[in-house]
Every structure is written in structure tokens, then in C-alpha cells.
Design a protein around this motif. Structure first.
Motif, PDB file in Angstrom:
ATOM      1  N   PRO A 143     -49.675  22.829 -34.076  1.00 29.50           N
ATOM      2  CA  PRO A 143     -48.922  21.705 -33.222  1.00 29.50           C
ATOM      3  C   PRO A 143     -48.774  20.404 -33.812  1.00 29.50           C
ATOM      4  CG  PRO A 143     -51.496  22.655 -32.609  1.00 29.50           C
ATOM      5  CD  PRO A 143     -50.670  23.551 -33.687  1.00 29.50           C
ATOM      6  N   ASP A 144     -49.750  20.053 -35.082  1.00 30.34           N
ATOM      7  CA  ASP A 144     -49.840  18.703 -35.453  1.00 30.34           C
ATOM      8  C   ASP A 144     -49.177  18.720 -36.861  1.00 30.34           C
ATOM      9  OD1 ASP A 144     -51.675  17.884 -33.302  1.00 30.34           O
ATOM     10  OD2 ASP A 144     -53.089  18.763 -34.445  1.00 30.34           O
ATOM     11  N   ASP A 145     -48.377  19.778 -37.323  1.00 32.20           N
ATOM     12  CA  ASP A 145     -47.849  19.470 -38.397  1.00 32.20           C
ATOM     13  C   ASP A 145     -46.446  18.785 -38.400  1.00 32.20           C
ATOM     14  OD1 ASP A 145     -49.537  21.139 -39.872  1.00 32.20           O
ATOM     15  OD2 ASP A 145     -48.802  23.089 -39.356  1.00 32.20           O
ATOM     16  N   GLN A 146     -46.522  17.750 -39.349  1.00 35.11           N
ATOM     17  CA  GLN A 146     -45.210  16.797 -39.146  1.00 35.11           C
ATOM     18  C   GLN A 146     -44.374  17.243 -40.686  1.00 35.11           C
ATOM     19  OE1 GLN A 146     -44.427  14.333 -37.121  1.00 35.11           O
ATOM     20  NE2 GLN A 146     -46.600  14.732 -35.969  1.00 35.11           N
ATOM     21  N   LEU A 147     -43.072  17.460 -40.371  1.00 32.49           N
ATOM     22  CA  LEU A 147     -42.237  17.669 -41.539  1.00 32.49           C
ATOM     23  C   LEU A 147     -41.644  16.554 -42.119  1.00 32.49           C
ATOM     24  CD1 LEU A 147     -40.303  20.986 -40.520  1.00 32.49           C
ATOM     25  CD2 LEU A 147     -42.382  20.566 -41.931  1.00 32.49           C
ATOM     26  N   THR A 148     -41.548  16.317 -43.420  1.00 34.43           N
ATOM     27  CA  THR A 148     -40.841  15.064 -44.115  1.00 34.43           C
ATOM     28  C   THR A 148     -39.918  15.482 -44.997  1.00 34.43           C
ATOM     29  OG1 THR A 148     -42.615  15.128 -45.318  1.00 34.43           O
ATOM     30  CG2 THR A 148     -42.766  13.654 -43.815  1.00 34.43           C
ATOM     31  N   GLY A 149     -39.145  14.753 -45.634  1.00 31.63           N
ATOM     32  CA  GLY A 149     -38.253  15.028 -46.862  1.00 31.63           C
ATOM     33  C   GLY A 149     -37.337  16.069 -46.443  1.00 31.63           C
TER      34      GLY A 149
END
Lengths: 276, 121
Positions: free
Chosen positions: A244-250
Motif C-alpha cells: 500500500p505504501d510503495d511508490q513508483l518512480t521513473g
């Protein structure tokens, strides 16, 4: 352990499995290596590391890397996600896959609670098409975790973390404090040792891939690459479930768009086009 | 604030359970057996009951069966908390109207998880 020992272990974990190891947290590493040192017949962690330095034996290196992974898990962890999969994702897929099995992969399954929870949830879904077939897969880097997962045996403490009591009496039997999952659920899952840094292209395509509470323990610089290789294994209309807290970047962020509840992702338009 | 009646013949267990439950926001009443617990419930129904099985005077399952026949006795969420860990005991508890079931030994994490599953948190 010396700072040099910590540096060596952190470098090994990073190179072999992408593990993020905080070199200041000696106690964490010691608590994970102590059981391994005992099993391997060493008097101390220092003796284990001395042998590692002297021999550089592949088997021992992998045993150490596996022991360094973080394996905490529980049944139905983040309950909302399982309700969403049961009530929405799996029913939708069952309508889209009338004559094919629905393939579900728990990509860092640890001791198996996540994929077993899904197998239980799928069986209880009211909206899944009758006749839908599921294939569940659990993979992990740690051979020991997979052995436990495959055994379907859990302690009384483990079955009281997240598992509603009605599910416990429905799907488990116990001898004293050891609880065994039913053969029907156990046999519905296939297991394989997989390093997520390796080439995954031979694994085929999956309709649901779960990678929850895993990225946090991996080097941030590798997140993008791992997500990309998982998305490459995802069916065009497949669903990727992160923590639930995983952020995706790039690059990973452009591949996927977020659904609801937090942690549920589907392909973004560009990725969908590329997959079609 | 929600209320929880802790029913156990062990003062030590009641004390441990009280501390855990107060930490997650419950106001606690205590009873040492099923009969005392019924008296509490007849005076004021709690929101939750944490219930031992083996107790003198009236045991947990007798209390639960009686509670569910009392006016307003459907309302409390009842969580067993007992050393009895065989499936037959658990089934009997569920049939008598228990909502969740904790097998001792327990810790704060298990109580919080089970109370969440029972819809109390």
C-alpha cells in the motif's frame, strides 16, 4: 562483527539479490545470520564469515544471502487488498478467461501466507464465474521459506495473525500447536525458487502478480528494473499488486497506472499498446 | 469509548488483557466467572466480551449460550480467549455465537488483530 564484515555482507546481498542492507544495523544482520551459523555448525557468526572469506563457496554465499532476506508475512495482510481481489479483480478475470486458467503469482511469497490467502479467497468469491480455473504460483529467493510454504504447516502464532477463525476451522487441522492447511489448498499452489534479478522471460504470462512488502527491502535503484521485468510478465489486462505504501518512480511509473485501493496497478495506455 | 468485559478466573490474565485493550481504546470491566459476567451484562451490555472457557461457577460456553438468549444479548461481540485449541472446541464456540477465537498464549498483536477481524477496531 566488524564494519568490514557488514560491508562484505551488504555488498553480497546487493550483488546477488538486490537486497538493501543498512550497514549500521548490525543487530538486524546478526539476528538473521545466527540461526544459519548454528545450522551450518559454526561456533559464531564470526566463524561463518571467516569461512566465507576463506573459501568463497557458492553454496555458503547463497545460504547467507537467503538468510539476509526479510521474510515477515501474515495471512490476509492488508485485508482490503484481498477483499478487492476476491470481489472485483478475480471475478472480472474469470469473465475474460472463459476457457483459460487464471494465473496468479506471489513473486516473493516468503513462507506462503499470501498465496494461500488468495487461494482461500478465490474459493470463497461469490462473483467468480462457475468453472473458472485458477493456477497459483509462489516463488521466493529463500529455499528454506519455500520448504515451509510447501509444507503448509504453521505455528499457532502464525495462524492467529490475520486469519479469521472461520477460515482457520474451514481450511486447517491441528496437532497440538501445529496447524496444517488442507491438501486441497496446499496442492493448488506450485512453488519455485526465483531470484527477481534473473531473467524471468521463461515464466510465461500471469494475470495477477503480487509483490507486496518487498520493494522496501530492495535497493531503490533496482526497483524500476524489477517492476519492468514483472510488467513484461503481466497479461495485457493483468493486475500488479504492490504494497500500500510503495511508490513508483521513473520508467516504472509510466508503465503503470494506479487503481483503487492503494497498491493496485494496471498497465498505462502506452504499456497496453506495446503489449497488444 | 467502547467497553469490553474481560472474563477470566486468572487475575494475571485479566490484568494483561486489560492493559492491551486499554491501549487500543477500550474501557474495561472485569469478571472472574460466567455468572459474574452475566450480572455485568444484565446491568449494562458491553460492546465486546473477551471470554475464557474454563472457569468455576459458570464456564465460558455456558455464559455465551445464556448471553445470546438475554434481551440485548445479541449485541456484544464475543471473542473467546482460551487454551482450548482443538477444532471441535472452536466449532462449538462459533455455534454458540462467538465472533472470534484466540488461542492462548496471546500477545497484544494477536488481540488487536482478532478485535480488528471481529469489527471492533
Amino acid at each position: 562483527m566488524t564494519p568490514e564484515d557488514m560491508d562484505l555482507l551488504a555488498a553480497l546481498g546487493r550483488a546477488r539479490a538486490g537486497l538493501k542492507i543498512d550497514v549500521d544495523k548490525t543487530y538486524v544482520v546478526e539476528s538473521r545470520l545466527a540461526p544459519l551459523a548454528r545450522r551450518e555448525g559454526f561456533d559464531s557468526i564470526e566463524a561463518l564469515i571467516a569461512t566465507l572469506r576463506a573459501k568463497r563457496e557458492e553454496r555458503l554465499i547463497w545460504a547467507i544471502v537467503e538468510a539476509l532476506t526479510f521474510n515477515d508475512t501474515s495471512f490476509f495482510r492488508d485485508r482490503d487488498i484481498f477483499a478487492h481481489l476476491r470481489d472485483t479483480v478475480l471475478p472480472d478475470l474469470s469473465k475474460a478467461r472463459l476457457d483459460q486458467p487464471i494465473r496468479v503469482w506471489s513473486a516473493a511469497c516468503s513462507t506462503g501466507q499470501e498465496v494461500y490467502s488468495l487461494a482461500m479467497a478465490a474459493g470463497e468469491s461469490r462473483d467468480v464465474e462457475p468453472g473458472a480455473r485458477f493456477e497459483f504460483f509462489g516463488s521466493d529467493l529463500s529455499e528454506r521459506c519455500l520448504e515451509k510454504a510447501q509444507s503448509g504447516l504453521y505455528t499457532q502464532f502464525e495462524v492467529q495473525r490475520g486469519l479469521p477463525i472461520k477460515q482457520l476451522v474451514k481450511h486447517f487441522n491441528n496437532t497440538d500447536d501445529t496447524w496444517e492447511i488442507s491438501p486441497r489448498i496446499r496442492q493448488s499452489v506450485r512453488w519455485k525458487r526465483i531470484n527477481l534479478l534473473s531473467d524471468l522471460s521463461s515464466l510465461g504470462t500471469f494475470d495477477v502478480i503480487l509483490l507486496r512488502h518487498v520493494l522496501d527491502g530492495l535497493e531503490p535503484s533496482l526497483h524500476g528494473r524489477i517492476i519492468e521485468s514483472l510488467v513484461a510478465r503481466l497479461a495485457e489486462d493483468g493486475v500488479l499488486v504492490l504494497g500500500p505504501d510503495d511508490q513508483l518512480t521513473g520508467a516504472a511509473a509510466t508503465l503503470l497506472q494506479a487503481g483503487d485501493p492503494p497498491g493496485v496497478f494496471v498497465r498505462g495506455p502506452a504499456a497496453r499498446e506495446a503489449a497488444a | 469509548m467502547k467497553t469490553c468485559l474481560v472474563v477470566d478466573d486468572s487475575r494475571v490474565i485479566r490484568k494483561v488483557a486489560r492493559r492491551v485493550l486499554e491501549d487500543i481504546g477500550f474501557e474495561i470491566a472485569e469478571a472472574a466467572d460466567g455468572m459474574e459476567a452475566l450480572a455485568w451484562c444484565r446491568a449494562a451490555m458491553p460492546d465486546a466480551v473477551l471470554l475464557d472457557w474454563n472457569m468455576p461457577v459458570m464456564n465460558g460456553i455456558e455464559f455465551l449460550r445464556q448471553l445470546r438468549t438475554e434481551p440485548g444479548g445479541d449485541a456484544p461481540t464475543v471473542v473467546f480467549c482460551t487454551v482450548e485449541n482443538n477444532v471441535d472446541h472452536i466449532r462449538a464456540a462459533l455455534e454458540a455465537g462467538a465472533d472470534e477465537y484466540i488461542m492462548k498464549p496471546f500477545d497484544g498483536e494477536i488481540i488487536a488483530a482478532k478485535f480488528a477481524e471481529a469489527g471492533l477496531l
